[in-house]
Design an enzyme around this catalytic site. Structure first.
Site, PDB file in Angstrom:
ATOM      1  N   ARG A  33     -32.082  25.949  23.346  1.00  0.00           N
ATOM      2  CA  ARG A  33     -30.966  25.055  23.674  1.00  0.00           C
ATOM      3  C   ARG A  33     -31.424  23.606  23.669  1.00  0.00           C
ATOM      4  NH1 ARG A  33     -29.773  24.401  28.536  1.00  0.00           N
ATOM      5  NH2 ARG A  33     -29.871  26.563  29.235  1.00  0.00           N
ATOM      6  N   TYR A  62     -11.102   7.621  13.995  1.00  0.00           N
ATOM      7  CA  TYR A  62     -10.998   9.071  13.882  1.00  0.00           C
ATOM      8  C   TYR A  62     -10.194   9.609  15.070  1.00  0.00           C
ATOM      9  CZ  TYR A  62     -12.145  13.935  13.447  1.00  0.00           C
ATOM     10  OH  TYR A  62     -12.053  15.295  13.348  1.00  0.00           O
ATOM     11  N   ASP A  91     -19.796   4.807  13.831  1.00  0.00           N
ATOM     12  CA  ASP A  91     -19.443   6.044  13.132  1.00  0.00           C
ATOM     13  C   ASP A  91     -19.487   5.719  11.640  1.00  0.00           C
ATOM     14  OD1 ASP A  91     -18.233   8.183  11.843  1.00  0.00           O
ATOM     15  OD2 ASP A  91     -16.726   8.511  13.421  1.00  0.00           O
ATOM     16  N   LYS A 113     -19.046  16.389   7.012  1.00  0.00           N
ATOM     17  CA  LYS A 113     -18.370  15.740   5.891  1.00  0.00           C
ATOM     18  C   LYS A 113     -19.370  15.513   4.749  1.00  0.00           C
ATOM     19  CE  LYS A 113     -14.993  15.874   8.840  1.00  0.00           C
ATOM     20  NZ  LYS A 113     -14.631  14.765   9.706  1.00  0.00           N
TER      21      LYS A 113
HETATM   22  C1  LIG Z   1     -14.646  14.613  11.042  1.00  0.00           C
HETATM   23  C2  LIG Z   1     -14.987  13.330  11.697  1.00  0.00           C
HETATM   24  C3  LIG Z   1     -15.491  13.288  13.003  1.00  0.00           C
HETATM   25  C4  LIG Z   1     -15.667  14.538  13.829  1.00  0.00           C
HETATM   26  O1  LIG Z   1     -16.598  15.420  13.234  1.00  0.00           O
HETATM   27  P1  LIG Z   1     -16.494  17.028  13.491  1.00  0.00           P
HETATM   28  O2  LIG Z   1     -17.708  17.549  12.808  1.00  0.00           O
HETATM   29  O3  LIG Z   1     -15.200  17.483  12.908  1.00  0.00           O
HETATM   30  O4  LIG Z   1     -16.542  17.225  14.965  1.00  0.00           O
HETATM   31  C5  LIG Z   1     -15.801  12.049  13.530  1.00  0.00           C
HETATM   32  N1  LIG Z   1     -15.631  10.907  12.823  1.00  0.00           N
HETATM   33  C6  LIG Z   1     -15.165  10.918  11.568  1.00  0.00           C
HETATM   34  C7  LIG Z   1     -14.998   9.639  10.837  1.00  0.00           C
HETATM   35  C8  LIG Z   1     -14.822  12.124  10.960  1.00  0.00           C
HETATM   36  O5  LIG Z   1     -14.326  12.118   9.711  1.00  0.00           O
END
Ligand SMILES: *Cc1c(COP(=O)(O)O)cnc(C)c1O
Length: 388
Positions: A57, A109, A182, A207
């Site tokens: 973990r 997001y 981000d 992504k």
């Molecule tokens: C998809 C996404 C997230 C969240 O990621 P998950 O893996 O779905 O939890 C955060 N920021 C952006 C810009 C995203 O496209």
């Protein structure tokens, strides 16, 4: 541990990614690492843990290579893989204290915005949402001594507004706050936020980093191994938002093709954006690579080699025409998410729901690696057919 024959700093990021730093597994000389599935690790006879491993973990040997690659690509001091992008992002806020003030974008997001307005606020964070494309608006929201984190996303979902990372870092640091970025859409390829002054970079590795729509994962990369980073490590270990060994291995496998996938997508998105803006059924194209897009000059400064694979179009005829267009595509897949090799189309307001700042005539496009002409032809027939 492993040899790292191909991790010389002089190598281009694309070379580092293609060979995943060139690690060779020492016992077998395998060029691809094994998947570690153990939940626990043997204690030494004298009661020590000289391997550095205790329990999975806290960490997993399958994270080592992908975390090293993320650190190298973002030129950071360290990286952590998480079970999802949301787990990575929320750790940055949970590492603060209740009562701390944070600033986040009005347009960002959507799930993270909801978490900030809901859970994080109930937990005790003071959250201000600002127009993060405007440095003056960010500066006006700062509460000196109280603001601990400025969160930005650039380019930001789903309107692709651009935040000046260096300018945002200067504002945050003058207030004694950290800047977290981000950088999911910049994909670790077009922008290196840490070099522009950010303290932490977050990726929804689900992504572009993985790129094949077959994994949920997240990552953080830090500029410094400080107390804040230690808190983030503890949060991952204690809350247990950890990836399994197979997921970390899949992510590393996906990242080997990161550069060719993402550079192809960005070239294709640029061509689609330029072509679609002349389409009789398209009212507006939102893409940072268009010279007259409001954030273009900042994007041109802080993005190298392309403007990413994400764009949005506003369809003439409003919501009904937008939904009808999405209904009629055949090659594009009608699904949420982004950054995979298959192109996706989404009526974004439908998934964001009540309170969304997303216009109801907007379709979000995630451009994959299909031939651009095929993508355009499919979208063109769907746009024309939805005109009636
Ligand atoms: C998809 C996404 C997230 C969240 O990621 P998950 O893996 O779905 O939890 C955060 N920021 C952006 C810009 C995203 O496209």
């Amino acid at each position: 541990m492993a040899d790292t024959p191909n991790s010389k700093p002089s190598l281009a990021p694309a070379s580092l990614a293609a060979q995943a730093l060139g690690w060779i597994e020492p016992t077998t000389r395998a060029v691809v690492p094994p998947i570690h599935v153990a939940s626990t690790f043997l204690r030494d006879e004298d009661n020590q843990f000289r391997s550095g491993r205790v329990y999975a973990r806290a960490d997993n040997p399958s994270y080592d290579q992908v975390e090293a690659l993320l650190t190298a690509l973002e030129r950071g001091a360290g990286a952590y893989v998480f079970a999802s992008g949301m787990a990575a992002a929320t750790a940055c806020f949970l590492a603060l204290d209740p009562g701390d003030h944070v600033i986040a974008p009005k347009v960002m997001y959507w799930s993270l915005r909801n978490w900030l307005a809901g859970f994080a606020t109930r937990w005790g964070l003071q959250v201000d949402f600002v127009d993060a494309t405007d440095l003056d608006a960010i500066a006006a929201a700062v509460r000196p001594g109280r603001t601990k984190l400025l969160w930005v996303e650039t380019p930001a979902n789903p309107l692709w507004g651009v935040t000046d990372i260096a300018g945002a870092a200067a504002i945050a640091h003058a207030a004694g706050a950290r800047l977290a970025v981000d950088s999911t859409v910049a994909a670790g390829v077009f922008t290196r936020p840490l070099e522009l002054g950010a303290d932490v970079v977050m990726h929804a590795a689900t992504k572009y980093l993985n790129g094949h729509s077959d994994l949920i994962a997240g990552a953080l990369v830090t500029a410094a191994k400080d107390d804040y980073w230690e808190r983030i490590r503890m949060i991952r270990a204690q809350l247990g938002a950890v990836s399994g060994g197979f997921e970390a291995w899949l992510l590393l496998r996906g990242m080997r093709t990161l550069f060719p996938r993402v550079e192809w997508s960005a070239r294709s998105a640029q061509r689609l954006a330029e072509t679609l803006r002349g389409h009789p059924r398209v009212a507006e194209v939102l893409y940072p690579g268009l010279a007259d897009f409001p954030g273009h000059s900042v994007a041109a400064r802080q993005m190298r080699g392309g403007f990413g694979g994400m764009l949005s179009i506003r369809v003439r005829g409003g919501e009904a025409a937008a939904v009808a267009t999405a209904a009629r595509v055949e090659l594009w897949k009608r699904a949420t998410s982004l950054g995979g090799v298959e192109s996706l189309i989404e009526h974004r307001a439908s998934i964001e729901g009540a309170g969304t700042p997303c216009p109801s005539d907007l379709l979000r496009l995630s451009v994959g690696v299909e031939a651009t002409d095929d993508l355009y032809a499919d979208l063109d027939q769907a746009l024309r057919a939805s005109a009636d």
